[in-house]
Motif scaffolding. Structure first.
Motif, mmCIF file in Angstrom:
data_model
loop_
_atom_site.group_PDB
_atom_site.id
_atom_site.type_symbol
_atom_site.label_atom_id
_atom_site.label_comp_id
_atom_site.label_asym_id
_atom_site.label_seq_id
_atom_site.Cartn_x
_atom_site.Cartn_y
_atom_site.Cartn_z
ATOM 1 N N TYR A 142 2.044 -14.654 10.737
ATOM 2 C CA TYR A 142 1.245 -13.420 10.742
ATOM 3 C C TYR A 142 0.222 -13.445 11.868
ATOM 4 O O TYR A 142 -0.890 -12.964 11.693
ATOM 5 N N ARG B 57 2.612 -15.422 1.080
ATOM 6 C CA ARG B 57 2.417 -14.164 1.815
ATOM 7 C C ARG B 57 1.449 -13.230 1.117
ATOM 8 O O ARG B 57 0.684 -12.517 1.774
ATOM 9 N N PHE B 61 -1.875 -11.373 2.699
ATOM 10 C CA PHE B 61 -2.189 -9.941 2.598
ATOM 11 C C PHE B 61 -3.588 -9.724 2.042
ATOM 12 O O PHE B 61 -4.290 -8.808 2.477
#
Lengths: 168, 100
Positions: A142, B57, B61
């Motif tokens: 990310y 994940r 977030f």
């Protein structure tokens, strides 16, 4: 059994605290109840094995955002606030809308089927430590969203200064 | 072991409380706090999913949501300060320039 009891305590307290936040007349009281709520959310994160996020929750939300709210409340006129009407006249419609959306969420999530488990089991995270595992995912997979997040923060800083400065 | 559905239920209840607070309160400050409440409820459900699906994940977030929430609070409160300077009003029914 003990974990269910623990979760039950957290759930009841958190719902009660959120109701207190939205119903108090004095905004300072709302902010202080929200502080207690954020500490409970951090406790729930610890319960879910997310210790780094629990620390971030306390430092960022309880330490930074709520202090920002308190600073703004100090600039407003609390005396008017305490005597003014709290709710809009059509508040039953708002409550009915909220309850209908709660029913909708309940009916859509009651048939939930859990997906396949990923690679980050509790043992894997324990072997690597939570912060390191999280950092590896954040800075490899990310990386681009992370850069965009820093841009969002820069825009927020510039925007806040431009909006709050004196007309000149 | 607490079922995943309980976390989603808690998250949904807090989200709806935040939404109702945003709709029914007149004070803009409390409305901004209701938005924070809604963002936090979403964070709870994401961390719960991340724990139960054993995937990090969801927690990444949560980081991005916290970033956006901080930016939103800064901008929203700056707008509120500018509004209070210009009109001395923090109640939504006193602001009717657009004749809505």
């Amino acid at each position: 059994m003990l974990s269910k009891l623990f979760f039950g305590y957290f759930a009841v307290i958190m719902v009660a605290l959120s109701l207190l936040v939205i119903t108090r007349r004095n905004p300072v009281h709302s902010v202080l109840w929200m502080l207690v709520l954020f500490f409970h959310i951090a406790g729930l994160y610890l319960f879910l094995n997310a210790e780094f996020l629990a620390a971030v929750q306390v430092i960022l939300y309880a330490g930074a955002i709520l202090v920002l709210f308190l600073f703004v409340i100090m600039m407003l006129n609390i005396k008017v606030e305490i005597t003014a009407e709290r709710f809009i006249g059509e508040w039953p419609i708002g409550v009915a809308l909220g309850l209908s959306i709660l029913m909708l969420i309940y009916f859509t999530t009651s048939k939930l089927i859990q997906g396949p488990a990923g690679q980050f089991s509790i043992e894997a995270i324990k072997a690597e430590t939570h912060t390191k595992a999280l950092g590896k995912v954040l800075y490899t997979e990310y990386l681009f969203p992370f850069e965009i997040a820093s841009l969002i923060l820069l825009i927020a800083i510039v925007g806040a200064i431009v909006l709050a400065k004196k007309r000149g | 072991m607490v079922p995943l559905n309980w976390y989603i239920g808690l998250s949904a209840v807090i989200f709806v409380i935040g939404m109702v607070g945003f709709i029914v309160r007149k004070n803009i400050l409390i409305m901004l706090m209701s938005i924070e409440l809604m963002l936090n409820s979403v964070n709870i459900s994401l961390v719960a999913f991340s724990h139960y699906l054993q995937d990090l994940r969801g927690q990444v977030f949560v980081f991005f949501i916290i970033t956006v929430a901080a930016a939103e609070a800064a901008i929203g409160l700056a707008i509120l300060v500018a509004l209070f300077k210009n009109k001395a009003a923090v109640h939504t029914d006193e602001i009717m320039e657009m004749k809505g």
